[in-house]
Design a protein around this motif. Structure first.
Motif, PDB file in Angstrom:
ATOM      1  N   ALA A  14      12.396   1.623   3.208  1.00 40.98           N
ATOM      2  CA  ALA A  14      11.744   2.335   2.358  1.00 40.98           C
ATOM      3  C   ALA A  14      11.739   1.627   0.949  1.00 40.98           C
ATOM      4  O   ALA A  14      12.573   0.706   0.699  1.00 40.98           O
ATOM      5  CB  ALA A  14      12.509   3.826   2.059  1.00 40.98           C
ATOM      6  N   ARG A  15      10.770   1.758   0.338  1.00 43.30           N
ATOM      7  CA  ARG A  15      10.611   1.316  -1.160  1.00 43.30           C
ATOM      8  C   ARG A  15      10.103   2.335  -2.128  1.00 43.30           C
ATOM      9  O   ARG A  15       9.102   3.095  -1.819  1.00 43.30           O
ATOM     10  CB  ARG A  15       9.786   0.029  -1.293  1.00 43.30           C
ATOM     11  CG  ARG A  15       9.831  -0.574  -2.676  1.00 43.30           C
ATOM     12  CD  ARG A  15       8.629  -1.748  -2.790  1.00 43.30           C
ATOM     13  NE  ARG A  15       9.151  -2.658  -3.888  1.00 43.30           N
ATOM     14  CZ  ARG A  15       8.519  -3.805  -3.918  1.00 43.30           C
ATOM     15  NH1 ARG A  15       7.401  -4.082  -3.572  1.00 43.30           N
ATOM     16  NH2 ARG A  15       9.017  -4.394  -5.115  1.00 43.30           N
ATOM     17  N   VAL A  16      11.150   2.654  -3.112  1.00 47.07           N
ATOM     18  CA  VAL A  16      10.496   3.781  -4.000  1.00 47.07           C
ATOM     19  C   VAL A  16       9.897   2.938  -5.240  1.00 47.07           C
ATOM     20  O   VAL A  16      10.339   2.147  -5.795  1.00 47.07           O
ATOM     21  CB  VAL A  16      11.948   4.154  -4.576  1.00 47.07           C
ATOM     22  CG1 VAL A  16      11.623   5.511  -5.509  1.00 47.07           C
ATOM     23  CG2 VAL A  16      12.750   4.747  -3.637  1.00 47.07           C
ATOM     24  N   GLY A 101       1.919   4.437   3.838  1.00 48.22           N
ATOM     25  CA  GLY A 101       2.209   5.391   2.584  1.00 48.22           C
ATOM     26  C   GLY A 101       0.995   5.673   2.251  1.00 48.22           C
ATOM     27  O   GLY A 101      -0.245   5.210   2.622  1.00 48.22           O
ATOM     28  N   GLN A 102       1.005   6.908   1.272  1.00 56.11           N
ATOM     29  CA  GLN A 102      -0.147   7.449   0.851  1.00 56.11           C
ATOM     30  C   GLN A 102      -0.927   6.361  -0.042  1.00 56.11           C
ATOM     31  O   GLN A 102      -0.217   5.378  -0.673  1.00 56.11           O
ATOM     32  CB  GLN A 102       0.073   8.645   0.112  1.00 56.11           C
ATOM     33  CG  GLN A 102       0.839   8.702  -1.010  1.00 56.11           C
ATOM     34  CD  GLN A 102       1.304  10.144  -1.567  1.00 56.11           C
ATOM     35  OE1 GLN A 102       1.926  10.843  -0.887  1.00 56.11           O
ATOM     36  NE2 GLN A 102       0.283  10.543  -2.703  1.00 56.11           N
ATOM     37  N   THR A 103      -2.206   6.651  -0.645  1.00 56.91           N
ATOM     38  CA  THR A 103      -2.932   5.774  -1.537  1.00 56.91           C
ATOM     39  C   THR A 103      -2.039   5.943  -2.916  1.00 56.91           C
ATOM     40  O   THR A 103      -1.524   6.970  -3.022  1.00 56.91           O
ATOM     41  CB  THR A 103      -4.249   6.297  -1.716  1.00 56.91           C
ATOM     42  OG1 THR A 103      -4.944   6.217  -0.486  1.00 56.91           O
ATOM     43  CG2 THR A 103      -4.978   5.560  -2.603  1.00 56.91           C
ATOM     44  N   GLY A 104      -1.802   4.581  -3.359  1.00 59.33           N
ATOM     45  CA  GLY A 104      -1.418   4.485  -4.633  1.00 59.33           C
ATOM     46  C   GLY A 104       0.224   4.222  -4.483  1.00 59.33           C
ATOM     47  O   GLY A 104       1.045   4.334  -5.458  1.00 59.33           O
ATOM     48  N   SER A 105       0.799   4.281  -3.278  1.00 59.53           N
ATOM     49  CA  SER A 105       2.301   4.450  -3.236  1.00 59.53           C
ATOM     50  C   SER A 105       2.783   2.867  -3.140  1.00 59.53           C
ATOM     51  O   SER A 105       4.132   2.741  -3.278  1.00 59.53           O
ATOM     52  CB  SER A 105       2.515   4.972  -1.681  1.00 59.53           C
ATOM     53  OG  SER A 105       2.150   4.388  -0.518  1.00 59.53           O
ATOM     54  N   LYS A 107       1.739  -0.032  -1.228  1.00 60.51           N
ATOM     55  CA  LYS A 107       1.471  -0.960   0.052  1.00 60.51           C
ATOM     56  C   LYS A 107       1.033  -2.144  -0.360  1.00 60.51           C
ATOM     57  O   LYS A 107       1.627  -3.158  -0.186  1.00 60.51           O
ATOM     58  CB  LYS A 107       0.621  -0.080   1.077  1.00 60.51           C
ATOM     59  CG  LYS A 107       0.946   1.103   1.437  1.00 60.51           C
ATOM     60  CD  LYS A 107       0.183   1.959   2.457  1.00 60.51           C
ATOM     61  CE  LYS A 107      -1.347   2.130   2.176  1.00 60.51           C
ATOM     62  NZ  LYS A 107      -1.320   3.100   0.998  1.00 60.51           N
ATOM     63  N   THR A 108      -0.246  -2.212  -1.115  1.00 64.24           N
ATOM     64  CA  THR A 108      -0.890  -3.528  -1.394  1.00 64.24           C
ATOM     65  C   THR A 108       0.077  -4.282  -2.503  1.00 64.24           C
ATOM     66  O   THR A 108       0.285  -5.518  -2.094  1.00 64.24           O
ATOM     67  CB  THR A 108      -2.265  -3.155  -2.410  1.00 64.24           C
ATOM     68  OG1 THR A 108      -3.082  -2.253  -1.402  1.00 64.24           O
ATOM     69  CG2 THR A 108      -2.814  -4.740  -2.662  1.00 64.24           C
ATOM     70  N   PHE A 109       0.651  -3.597  -3.244  1.00 65.67           N
ATOM     71  CA  PHE A 109       1.585  -4.160  -4.161  1.00 65.67           C
ATOM     72  C   PHE A 109       2.719  -5.113  -3.346  1.00 65.67           C
ATOM     73  O   PHE A 109       2.958  -6.243  -3.556  1.00 65.67           O
ATOM     74  CB  PHE A 109       2.193  -3.384  -5.141  1.00 65.67           C
ATOM     75  CG  PHE A 109       3.216  -4.223  -5.956  1.00 65.67           C
ATOM     76  CD1 PHE A 109       2.647  -4.522  -7.487  1.00 65.67           C
ATOM     77  CD2 PHE A 109       4.573  -4.164  -6.167  1.00 65.67           C
ATOM     78  CE1 PHE A 109       3.463  -5.346  -8.194  1.00 65.67           C
ATOM     79  CE2 PHE A 109       5.273  -4.819  -6.883  1.00 65.67           C
ATOM     80  CZ  PHE A 109       4.603  -5.119  -8.192  1.00 65.67           C
TER      81      PHE A 109
HETATM   82  N1  ADP Z   1       7.240  -1.840  -6.945  1.00 63.69           N
HETATM   83  C1  ADP Z   1       5.918  -1.604  -7.929  1.00 63.69           C
HETATM   84  N2  ADP Z   1       6.167  -2.402  -9.421  1.00 63.69           N
HETATM   85  C2  ADP Z   1       5.303  -2.231 -10.033  1.00 63.69           C
HETATM   86  N3  ADP Z   1       4.073  -1.627 -10.022  1.00 63.69           N
HETATM   87  C3  ADP Z   1       3.708  -1.247  -8.849  1.00 63.69           C
HETATM   88  C4  ADP Z   1       4.643  -1.230  -7.689  1.00 63.69           C
HETATM   89  N4  ADP Z   1       4.359  -0.670  -6.672  1.00 63.69           N
HETATM   90  C5  ADP Z   1       3.037  -0.120  -6.825  1.00 63.69           C
HETATM   91  N5  ADP Z   1       2.816  -0.732  -8.134  1.00 63.69           N
HETATM   92  C6  ADP Z   1       1.370  -0.338  -8.919  1.00 63.69           C
HETATM   93  O1  ADP Z   1       1.046   0.906  -8.397  1.00 63.69           O
HETATM   94  C7  ADP Z   1      -0.269   0.976  -8.432  1.00 63.69           C
HETATM   95  C8  ADP Z   1      -0.625   1.557  -6.956  1.00 63.69           C
HETATM   96  O2  ADP Z   1      -0.257   0.577  -5.941  1.00 63.69           O
HETATM   97  P1  ADP Z   1      -0.867  -0.018  -4.801  1.00 63.69           P
HETATM   98  O3  ADP Z   1      -0.055  -0.977  -4.167  1.00 63.69           O
HETATM   99  O4  ADP Z   1      -2.308  -0.477  -5.041  1.00 63.69           O
HETATM  100  O5  ADP Z   1      -1.097   1.051  -3.800  1.00 63.69           O
HETATM  101  P2  ADP Z   1      -1.575   1.321  -2.203  1.00 63.69           P
HETATM  102  O6  ADP Z   1      -2.146  -0.067  -1.635  1.00 63.69           O
HETATM  103  O7  ADP Z   1      -0.559   2.069  -1.341  1.00 63.69           O
HETATM  104  O8  ADP Z   1      -2.713   2.177  -2.332  1.00 63.69           O
HETATM  105  C9  ADP Z   1      -0.820  -0.408  -8.353  1.00 63.69           C
HETATM  106  O9  ADP Z   1      -1.306  -0.468 -10.009  1.00 63.69           O
HETATM  107  C10 ADP Z   1       0.341  -1.226  -8.444  1.00 63.69           C
HETATM  108  O10 ADP Z   1       0.196  -2.525  -9.137  1.00 63.69           O
END
Ligand code: ADP
Ligand code: MG
Length: 233
Positions: A14-16, A101-105, A107-109
């Motif tokens: 898990a990553r918070v 995970g849900q959008t914005g959680s 995943k891409t980061f």
């Molecule tokens: N661990 C983290 N540290 C800093 N910023 C993060 C982290 N995780 C996510 N973010 C930021 O939060 C936003 C949403 O993350 P994103 O990876 O796009 O979500 P997902 O791909 O799950 O929809 C982005 O702007 C991203 O850069």
């Protein structure tokens, strides 16, 4: 999971995500139980919507291999999660890493990385770099390396590296179908497999796929990478 040799069972981490600017902090705690498994406990205040004071809280507890709290660095995530998978791939075992995970959680980061800092590079660029480093060290074998980039969205697979397409919409990309042969090997029909001889070429393909993905502009529920290496002696 199917086919071939299995080195390890599925490991779940898990990553918070750190709080965004206008986000309200959730209540959670990270702990270890007797068997030194990591626990994530999330407290959801009850009846807040009704607006009356109520000290009762609802607690949800989940067990993970390891929990990465808000301040966890990309480097640490790579070291614990991806490096062992890359090492197994180099030893001949297929490996998969995916984020859910849900959008914005985040995943891409986690998987690809953030655009602002070099230190924000995620699992894919770090793993590519690691794999090519390891291959360069091994002068006793000849390796060929290929990259493919598949997006799964609404139960359909799309080839993000299709050379014939300048994608405008995701639906315009060739659909990739998943098939299982009698030996339970998985085949992805219609998925481009492009040779990448070094880290730079592989990164360029990653950028190309990301660009196609962004142009197609979708909410992605599942992002991942699959490592398969062909060994040629
Ligand atoms: N661990 C983290 N540290 C800093 N910023 C993060 C982290 N995780 C996510 N973010 C930021 O939060 C936003 C949403 O993350 P994103 O990876 O796009 O979500 P997902 O791909 O799950 O929809 C982005 O702007 C991203 O850069
Ligand atoms: Mg995303």
């Amino acid at each position: 999971m199917s086919g071939g040799m299995v080195k390890q069972t599925i490991q779940i981490y898990a990553r918070v995500k750190p709080l965004g600017r206008r986000q309200q902090a959730g209540i959670y705690s990270v702990g270890e139980d007797e068997k030194s498994a990591s626990n994530l406990e999330i407290l959801v205040p009850r009846d807040l919507a009704e607006g009356f004071v109520n000290n009762k809280r609802e607690s949800y507890r989940f067990k993970f291999q390891k929990i990465f709290d808000q301040e966890a660095k990309q480097e640490a995530v790579f070291e614990s999660i991806a490096k062992p998978v890359a090492e197994c791939a180099l030893a001949g075992y297929n490996g998969t890493i995916f984020a859910y995970g849900q959008t914005g959680s985040g995943k891409t980061f986690t998987i690809t990385g953030g655009a602002e800092r070099y230190s924000d590079r995620g699992i894919i660029p770090r793993t590519l770099s690691y794999i090519f480093q390891q291959l360069e060290k091994d002068s006793s074998n000849v390796y060929t390396t290929h990259v493919s980039y598949l997006e799964i969205y609404n139960e359909c697979g799309y080839d993000l590296l299709d050379p014939r397409h300048e994608a405008s919409r995701l639906e315009d990309l060739p659909k990739v179908t998943i098939m299982e042969d009698p030996d339970q090997n998985i085949h992805l029909k219609n998925l481009s497999l492009l040779q990448a001889s070094n880290e730079e070429e592989a990164l360029n393909l990653l950028f190309l796929g990301d660009t196609n993905r962004m142009i197609a502009e979708v909410r992605i529920k599942l992002t991942g990478i699959n490592f398969t290496l062909d060994h040629l002696s």
